[in-house]
Design a protein around this motif. Structure first.
Motif: not given
Lengths: 171, 171
Positions: B19-21, B47-49, B135-138
Motif C-alpha cells: 500500500d506504499d506505507n 511521483r509516488r514518493t 513478504g510483499k512490498g516495494v
C-alpha cells in the motif's frame, strides 16, 4: 526447537541473480554458514537451492542431515543423510524434533524462507550483507503474506565490506 | 557532484508495503535523512514518493530544492523551491550542478533509485535497516538492468534495533 535462517544477501535484499547465481557470496560468509549449519546438524533447502548445490558440488552438505523440500519427485540417491519431502514447514520441524535436533537451519531459497516465515516458525535470522547491488534477481523472501518485527541481536563485520546482521524474530 | 541515495529499508530490502506505507521507518532514521538532505540542499523524488509526501504533510521538504521526477504532468503550486521535471536522471544532476549544488540527495522510490543506478550516477548509499520484514512490498530498486560493487564505508546503530549501512558505489 530454535529455527535459524542463514543467508547471504545483496545490499538490496536479493539472494541470487536472475540466473540463480549467488557467486557474490563471499568466503567469509560461507565460513559462518558452515559453522552454524554444522552446529544445528541439519540444513533445510528448497528445490532450486538443492539444484544449485548439486551443480556446484556442495550437495549433500557434510556433517548434517540434508532436508530437501520439493513438490516434484526427487529420487534419493544419497542415502540416510538426505531427506526429501513434499510436506509442510511445520512437518519438517516436527520431524527434526523427533529425530532429536534442538536447532533447525534453513538455507533458502526465497520460497522456502517465506513458507517458514508465514508459519511463524523462524526464531533467528542471520543476513550476511554482501557489498553488491543489482536490479534483478531472487528476493530473500518470495512475495507472501507475512509481517514480523525483529530485534537486532547484533552485527559484525565478516570482512572490510561484508557485514552480518543477526536478528531475533519477535513473537 | 556527489550523488547520495538515502533510504529506510526493511531487513529484506523493501522500502514500503504493498500500500506504499513506509511507516516502519523510525524517527532516528528520519533524523539522519533530514540532516543529510539539508546538507545537500536538495531532495529528488519520484511521483509516488511525492504523492506520499503530500499525504503525510512533509512536502515540500523544508530548506531544500524539491525535485519531483514525473512523466505525468504535475502543476507546481509551491513556487521556487519545487522543480517538477519529466527529464532524465542525468539532466537532473546537470541542472543541480548548474544551480551550484555540490551534492544531490535521492529519496526514492524504487523506480527513481534504479533509474539513477542504471545511469551509474549514484556515489553513496545510506540504508537505514529497520527491524521489520514483510513478504510483499516495494523493493529498494525496481527491477532494472544494473549491477554495482559497493564498498562499506561504515555502519552505525541508530538505535538498539536500527542499523545504518553506508556504502560507496565502486566505479
Amino acid at each position: 526447537m530454535k529455527v535459524i535462517l542463514y543467508i547471504g544477501v545483496t545490499a538490496n535484499g536479493l539472494i541470487a541473480g536472475e540466473d540463480d547465481n549467488a557467486s557474490f557470496v563471499e568466503v567469509d560468509s560461507w565460513k559462518g554458514f558452515e559453522k552454524i549449519y554444522k552446529k544445528a546438524g541439519n540444513i533445510i533447502m528448497g528445490r532450486r537451492t538443492f539444484g544449485l548445490s548439486i551443480v556446484d558440488g556442495t550437495f549433500p552438505y557434510q556433517d548434517a542431515l540434508n532436508v530437501v523440500m520439493s513438490h516434484k519427485k526427487i529420487k534419493n540417491e544419497w542415502g540416510e543423510n538426505v531427506l526429501i519431502t513434499d510436506q509442510s514447514p511445520r512437518w519438517v520441524i516436527t520431524k527434526l524434533e523427533e529425530l532429536g535436533f534442538s536447532e533447525a537451519f534453513i538455507a533458502g531459497g526465497g520460497i522456502v524462507n517465506s513458507a517458514f516465515m508465514k508459519e511463524g516458525l523462524i526464531d533467528e535470522i542471520y543476513l550476511d550483507v554482501e557489498p553488491i547491488a543489482f536490479g534483478k534477481g531472487v528476493p530473500l523472501f518470495a512475495p507472501d503474506d507475512f509481517e514480523v518485527n525483529l530485534e537486532l541481536i547484533g552485527s559484525k563485520n565478516l570482512n572490510s565490506n561484508t557485514i552480518q546482521l543477526h536478528y531475533a524474530v519477535k513473537k
